[in-house]
Design a protein around this motif. Structure first.
Motif, PDB file in Angstrom:
ATOM      1  N   GLY A 174      40.628  44.562  84.233  1.00  0.00           N
ATOM      2  CA  GLY A 174      40.481  45.077  82.875  1.00  0.00           C
ATOM      3  C   GLY A 174      39.198  44.757  82.152  1.00  0.00           C
ATOM      4  O   GLY A 174      38.589  45.643  81.569  1.00  0.00           O
ATOM      5  N   GLY A 175      38.791  43.502  82.133  1.00  0.00           N
ATOM      6  CA  GLY A 175      37.593  43.136  81.394  1.00  0.00           C
ATOM      7  C   GLY A 175      36.367  43.858  81.893  1.00  0.00           C
ATOM      8  O   GLY A 175      35.560  44.370  81.120  1.00  0.00           O
ATOM      9  N   ALA A 176      36.220  43.923  83.202  1.00  0.00           N
ATOM     10  CA  ALA A 176      35.072  44.616  83.786  1.00  0.00           C
ATOM     11  C   ALA A 176      35.132  46.107  83.491  1.00  0.00           C
ATOM     12  O   ALA A 176      34.099  46.739  83.258  1.00  0.00           O
ATOM     13  CB  ALA A 176      35.025  44.370  85.292  1.00  0.00           C
ATOM     14  N   LEU A 177      36.332  46.676  83.484  1.00  0.00           N
ATOM     15  CA  LEU A 177      36.480  48.093  83.146  1.00  0.00           C
ATOM     16  C   LEU A 177      36.046  48.351  81.710  1.00  0.00           C
ATOM     17  O   LEU A 177      35.383  49.350  81.421  1.00  0.00           O
ATOM     18  CB  LEU A 177      37.928  48.547  83.339  1.00  0.00           C
ATOM     19  CG  LEU A 177      38.382  48.770  84.775  1.00  0.00           C
ATOM     20  CD1 LEU A 177      39.892  48.958  84.827  1.00  0.00           C
ATOM     21  CD2 LEU A 177      37.680  49.950  85.379  1.00  0.00           C
ATOM     22  N   MET A 178      36.443  47.455  80.799  1.00  0.00           N
ATOM     23  CA  MET A 178      36.068  47.616  79.384  1.00  0.00           C
ATOM     24  C   MET A 178      34.553  47.509  79.209  1.00  0.00           C
ATOM     25  O   MET A 178      33.963  48.300  78.471  1.00  0.00           O
ATOM     26  CB  MET A 178      36.755  46.567  78.526  1.00  0.00           C
ATOM     27  CG  MET A 178      38.233  46.736  78.464  1.00  0.00           C
ATOM     28  SD  MET A 178      38.660  47.915  77.220  1.00  0.00           S
ATOM     29  CE  MET A 178      39.992  47.069  76.441  1.00  0.00           C
ATOM     30  N   VAL A 179      33.936  46.528  79.877  1.00  0.00           N
ATOM     31  CA  VAL A 179      32.482  46.377  79.785  1.00  0.00           C
ATOM     32  C   VAL A 179      31.790  47.620  80.323  1.00  0.00           C
ATOM     33  O   VAL A 179      30.864  48.154  79.705  1.00  0.00           O
ATOM     34  CB  VAL A 179      32.005  45.114  80.542  1.00  0.00           C
ATOM     35  CG1 VAL A 179      30.488  45.078  80.650  1.00  0.00           C
ATOM     36  CG2 VAL A 179      32.511  43.861  79.859  1.00  0.00           C
ATOM     37  N   SER A 180      32.261  48.108  81.471  1.00  0.00           N
ATOM     38  CA  SER A 180      31.672  49.293  82.090  1.00  0.00           C
ATOM     39  C   SER A 180      31.828  50.522  81.202  1.00  0.00           C
ATOM     40  O   SER A 180      30.869  51.278  80.993  1.00  0.00           O
ATOM     41  CB  SER A 180      32.330  49.523  83.454  1.00  0.00           C
ATOM     42  OG  SER A 180      31.830  50.675  84.065  1.00  0.00           O
ATOM     43  N   LEU A 181      33.016  50.746  80.671  1.00  0.00           N
ATOM     44  CA  LEU A 181      33.259  51.897  79.802  1.00  0.00           C
ATOM     45  C   LEU A 181      32.406  51.811  78.535  1.00  0.00           C
ATOM     46  O   LEU A 181      31.806  52.800  78.107  1.00  0.00           O
ATOM     47  CB  LEU A 181      34.742  51.992  79.441  1.00  0.00           C
ATOM     48  CG  LEU A 181      35.153  53.186  78.589  1.00  0.00           C
ATOM     49  CD1 LEU A 181      34.834  54.494  79.296  1.00  0.00           C
ATOM     50  CD2 LEU A 181      36.633  53.111  78.248  1.00  0.00           C
ATOM     51  N   GLY A 182      32.317  50.617  77.956  1.00  0.00           N
ATOM     52  CA  GLY A 182      31.486  50.438  76.769  1.00  0.00           C
ATOM     53  C   GLY A 182      30.016  50.720  77.049  1.00  0.00           C
ATOM     54  O   GLY A 182      29.333  51.380  76.262  1.00  0.00           O
ATOM     55  N   ALA A 183      29.517  50.235  78.200  1.00  0.00           N
ATOM     56  CA  ALA A 183      28.122  50.480  78.575  1.00  0.00           C
ATOM     57  C   ALA A 183      27.876  51.963  78.798  1.00  0.00           C
ATOM     58  O   ALA A 183      26.844  52.510  78.393  1.00  0.00           O
ATOM     59  CB  ALA A 183      27.771  49.682  79.829  1.00  0.00           C
ATOM     60  N   ASN A 184      28.839  52.633  79.421  1.00  0.00           N
ATOM     61  CA  ASN A 184      28.728  54.071  79.653  1.00  0.00           C
ATOM     62  C   ASN A 184      28.644  54.828  78.334  1.00  0.00           C
ATOM     63  O   ASN A 184      27.769  55.675  78.145  1.00  0.00           O
ATOM     64  CB  ASN A 184      29.921  54.556  80.485  1.00  0.00           C
ATOM     65  CG  ASN A 184      29.966  56.065  80.605  1.00  0.00           C
ATOM     66  OD1 ASN A 184      30.547  56.741  79.756  1.00  0.00           O
ATOM     67  ND2 ASN A 184      29.355  56.592  81.640  1.00  0.00           N
ATOM     68  N   LEU A 185      29.557  54.522  77.426  1.00  0.00           N
ATOM     69  CA  LEU A 185      29.594  55.237  76.138  1.00  0.00           C
ATOM     70  C   LEU A 185      28.364  54.927  75.288  1.00  0.00           C
ATOM     71  O   LEU A 185      27.854  55.796  74.579  1.00  0.00           O
ATOM     72  CB  LEU A 185      30.877  54.899  75.390  1.00  0.00           C
ATOM     73  CG  LEU A 185      32.158  55.399  76.048  1.00  0.00           C
ATOM     74  CD1 LEU A 185      33.377  54.898  75.280  1.00  0.00           C
ATOM     75  CD2 LEU A 185      32.163  56.904  76.162  1.00  0.00           C
ATOM     76  N   LEU A 186      27.886  53.686  75.354  1.00  0.00           N
ATOM     77  CA  LEU A 186      26.694  53.322  74.599  1.00  0.00           C
ATOM     78  C   LEU A 186      25.482  54.103  75.112  1.00  0.00           C
ATOM     79  O   LEU A 186      24.711  54.666  74.324  1.00  0.00           O
ATOM     80  CB  LEU A 186      26.437  51.821  74.679  1.00  0.00           C
ATOM     81  CG  LEU A 186      25.222  51.311  73.914  1.00  0.00           C
ATOM     82  CD1 LEU A 186      25.370  51.595  72.419  1.00  0.00           C
ATOM     83  CD2 LEU A 186      25.036  49.826  74.145  1.00  0.00           C
ATOM     84  N   THR A 187      25.344  54.168  76.427  1.00  0.00           N
ATOM     85  CA  THR A 187      24.228  54.916  77.013  1.00  0.00           C
ATOM     86  C   THR A 187      24.321  56.388  76.651  1.00  0.00           C
ATOM     87  O   THR A 187      23.337  57.005  76.219  1.00  0.00           O
ATOM     88  CB  THR A 187      24.227  54.741  78.545  1.00  0.00           C
ATOM     89  OG1 THR A 187      24.204  53.356  78.851  1.00  0.00           O
ATOM     90  CG2 THR A 187      23.032  55.418  79.170  1.00  0.00           C
ATOM     91  N   GLN A 188      25.511  56.949  76.810  1.00  0.00           N
ATOM     92  CA  GLN A 188      25.740  58.354  76.476  1.00  0.00           C
ATOM     93  C   GLN A 188      25.401  58.620  75.010  1.00  0.00           C
ATOM     94  O   GLN A 188      24.711  59.596  74.683  1.00  0.00           O
ATOM     95  CB  GLN A 188      27.207  58.676  76.758  1.00  0.00           C
ATOM     96  CG  GLN A 188      27.609  60.095  76.585  1.00  0.00           C
ATOM     97  CD  GLN A 188      29.105  60.226  76.804  1.00  0.00           C
ATOM     98  OE1 GLN A 188      29.813  60.415  75.826  1.00  0.00           O
ATOM     99  NE2 GLN A 188      29.573  60.121  78.030  1.00  0.00           N
ATOM    100  N   SER A 189      25.881  57.757  74.123  1.00  0.00           N
ATOM    101  CA  SER A 189      25.646  57.933  72.685  1.00  0.00           C
ATOM    102  C   SER A 189      24.178  57.835  72.333  1.00  0.00           C
ATOM    103  O   SER A 189      23.690  58.581  71.476  1.00  0.00           O
ATOM    104  CB  SER A 189      26.442  56.892  71.893  1.00  0.00           C
ATOM    105  OG  SER A 189      27.819  57.081  72.075  1.00  0.00           O
TER     106      SER A 189
END
Length: 161
Positions: A129-144
Protein backbone atom coordinates in the motif's frame (compact mmCIF):
# COMPACT_ATOMS: atom_id res chain seq x y z
CA UNK A 1 -3.85 -10.24 2.46
CA UNK A 2 -3.55 -8.91 5.98
CA UNK A 3 -6.21 -6.92 7.78
CA UNK A 4 -4.06 -3.77 7.46
CA UNK A 5 -3.73 -4.18 3.70
CA UNK A 6 -7.47 -4.22 3.02
CA UNK A 7 -8.16 -0.60 4.13
CA UNK A 8 -5.09 0.47 2.16
CA UNK A 9 -6.38 -1.24 -0.96
CA UNK A 10 -9.81 0.33 -0.51
CA UNK A 11 -8.29 3.81 -0.15
CA UNK A 12 -6.17 3.34 -3.27
CA UNK A 13 -9.17 2.06 -5.25
CA UNK A 14 -11.35 4.97 -4.08
CA UNK A 15 -8.65 7.51 -4.98
CA UNK A 16 -8.11 5.94 -8.40
CA UNK A 17 -11.83 5.94 -9.19
CA UNK A 18 -12.23 9.56 -8.05
CA UNK A 19 -9.19 10.74 -10.00
CA UNK A 20 -10.14 8.92 -13.19
CA UNK A 21 -13.73 10.17 -13.00
CA UNK A 22 -12.52 13.74 -12.55
CA UNK A 23 -9.82 13.63 -15.18
CA UNK A 24 -11.75 12.01 -18.03
CA UNK A 25 -14.44 14.67 -17.95
CA UNK A 26 -13.81 18.35 -18.63
CA UNK A 27 -12.75 20.12 -15.43
CA UNK A 28 -11.82 23.69 -14.81
CA UNK A 29 -8.14 24.04 -14.02
CA UNK A 30 -7.59 26.37 -11.13
CA UNK A 31 -4.61 28.48 -12.05
CA UNK A 32 -3.09 28.33 -8.60
CA UNK A 33 -0.04 26.19 -7.95
CA UNK A 34 -1.78 24.62 -4.95
CA UNK A 35 -4.28 22.93 -7.26
CA UNK A 36 -1.40 21.20 -9.02
CA UNK A 37 0.43 19.74 -6.05
CA UNK A 38 -1.97 19.55 -3.08
CA UNK A 39 -3.71 16.20 -3.71
CA UNK A 40 -0.70 14.33 -5.10
CA UNK A 41 1.57 15.53 -2.30
CA UNK A 42 -0.98 14.35 0.28
CA UNK A 43 -0.98 10.91 -1.39
CA UNK A 44 2.82 10.80 -1.38
CA UNK A 45 2.86 11.87 2.28
CA UNK A 46 0.39 9.17 3.29
CA UNK A 47 2.38 6.58 1.37
CA UNK A 48 5.68 7.61 2.96
CA UNK A 49 4.05 7.55 6.39
CA UNK A 50 2.72 4.05 5.74
CA UNK A 51 6.15 2.88 4.59
CA UNK A 52 7.75 4.46 7.67
CA UNK A 53 5.07 3.26 10.12
CA UNK A 54 5.30 -0.27 8.71
CA UNK A 55 9.02 -0.32 9.56
CA UNK A 56 9.71 -1.84 6.16
CA UNK A 57 13.30 -2.90 5.64
CA UNK A 58 14.59 -1.87 2.25
CA UNK A 59 16.69 -4.61 0.75
CA UNK A 60 18.06 -4.65 -2.77
CA UNK A 61 14.83 -6.09 -4.19
CA UNK A 62 12.78 -3.43 -2.37
CA UNK A 63 14.90 -0.58 -3.70
CA UNK A 64 14.74 -2.01 -7.23
CA UNK A 65 10.95 -2.36 -7.09
CA UNK A 66 10.53 1.15 -5.68
CA UNK A 67 12.80 2.58 -8.40
CA UNK A 68 10.95 0.73 -11.17
CA UNK A 69 7.61 1.86 -9.71
CA UNK A 70 8.80 5.46 -9.55
CA UNK A 71 10.10 5.36 -13.12
CA UNK A 72 6.84 3.86 -14.42
CA UNK A 73 4.84 6.48 -12.49
CA UNK A 74 6.87 9.38 -13.89
CA UNK A 75 6.83 8.10 -17.49
CA UNK A 76 3.07 7.48 -17.33
CA UNK A 77 2.52 10.90 -15.73
CA UNK A 78 4.45 12.67 -18.48
CA UNK A 79 2.73 10.65 -21.21
CA UNK A 80 -0.80 11.19 -19.89
CA UNK A 81 -0.10 14.88 -19.26
CA UNK A 82 1.14 15.32 -22.82
CA UNK A 83 -1.95 13.75 -24.39
CA UNK A 84 -4.33 15.65 -22.11
CA UNK A 85 -6.64 18.08 -23.85
CA UNK A 86 -6.54 21.69 -22.67
CA UNK A 87 -9.05 24.30 -23.85
CA UNK A 88 -9.80 27.91 -23.05
CA UNK A 89 -13.50 28.73 -22.61
CA UNK A 90 -14.80 32.14 -21.61
CA UNK A 91 -11.44 33.11 -20.15
CA UNK A 92 -11.09 29.91 -18.09
CA UNK A 93 -8.92 26.87 -18.73
CA UNK A 94 -10.45 23.40 -18.85
CA UNK A 95 -8.72 20.05 -19.25
CA UNK A 96 -9.39 16.33 -19.53
CA UNK A 97 -7.36 13.24 -20.25
CA UNK A 98 -9.62 11.85 -22.92
CA UNK A 99 -9.38 8.26 -24.14
CA UNK A 100 -5.62 8.22 -24.81
CA UNK A 101 -4.91 9.56 -21.33
CA UNK A 102 -7.32 7.09 -19.80
CA UNK A 103 -5.56 4.27 -21.66
CA UNK A 104 -2.19 5.41 -20.31
CA UNK A 105 -3.59 5.63 -16.76
CA UNK A 106 -5.07 2.12 -16.99
CA UNK A 107 -1.82 0.70 -18.41
CA UNK A 108 0.14 2.42 -15.61
CA UNK A 109 -2.16 0.99 -12.95
CA UNK A 110 -1.93 -2.53 -14.41
CA UNK A 111 1.88 -2.35 -14.51
CA UNK A 112 2.05 -0.86 -11.00
CA UNK A 113 -0.25 -3.51 -9.54
CA UNK A 114 1.83 -6.14 -11.36
CA UNK A 115 4.94 -4.76 -9.64
CA UNK A 116 3.14 -4.99 -6.31
CA UNK A 117 2.26 -8.61 -7.09
CA UNK A 118 5.86 -9.42 -7.97
CA UNK A 119 6.99 -7.78 -4.75
CA UNK A 120 4.51 -9.80 -2.77
CA UNK A 121 5.66 -13.02 -4.44
CA UNK A 122 9.33 -12.36 -3.65
CA UNK A 123 8.51 -11.22 -0.13
CA UNK A 124 9.31 -7.51 -0.41
CA UNK A 125 7.18 -5.74 2.22
CA UNK A 126 7.47 -2.25 0.68
CA UNK A 127 5.70 -3.38 -2.48
CA UNK A 128 2.28 -2.94 -0.89
CA UNK A 129 0.00 0.00 0.00
CA UNK A 130 2.49 2.67 0.97
CA UNK A 131 4.54 2.23 -2.17
CA UNK A 132 1.36 2.26 -4.27
CA UNK A 133 0.29 5.55 -2.68
CA UNK A 134 3.72 7.12 -3.27
CA UNK A 135 3.72 5.91 -6.87
CA UNK A 136 0.17 7.13 -7.57
CA UNK A 137 0.93 10.50 -5.98
CA UNK A 138 4.11 10.89 -8.06
CA UNK A 139 2.19 9.96 -11.20
CA UNK A 140 -0.58 12.47 -10.55
CA UNK A 141 1.88 15.20 -9.59
CA UNK A 142 3.84 14.72 -12.81
CA UNK A 143 0.65 14.60 -14.86
CA UNK A 144 -0.69 17.75 -13.18
CA UNK A 145 2.54 19.65 -13.71
CA UNK A 146 2.53 18.84 -17.44
CA UNK A 147 -1.12 19.89 -17.75
CA UNK A 148 -0.45 23.09 -15.77
CA UNK A 149 2.46 23.85 -18.10
CA UNK A 150 0.21 23.43 -21.15
CA UNK A 151 -2.38 25.71 -19.56
CA UNK A 152 0.26 28.35 -18.76
CA UNK A 153 1.55 28.31 -22.34
CA UNK A 154 -2.02 28.63 -23.58
CA UNK A 155 -2.61 31.63 -21.29
CA UNK A 156 0.58 33.29 -22.54
CA UNK A 157 -0.44 32.78 -26.16
CA UNK A 158 -3.89 34.18 -25.39
CA UNK A 159 -2.50 37.34 -23.75
CA UNK A 160 0.04 37.88 -26.57
CA UNK A 161 -2.66 37.98 -29.24
Amino acid sequence: MSLGTLPNALVVIAVVIAVIARRISWSELDNSNADVWRGPVVLVGIGIYQLYAGHAQLGVAGVILLAIGAAVALVAGVASGRVAQVERRAGKVFYRLGLPGLGIMVAYLVIRLGLAGVGHLVGVPVAQGGALMVSLGANLLTQSMIIQGKASRMAEEYTNQ
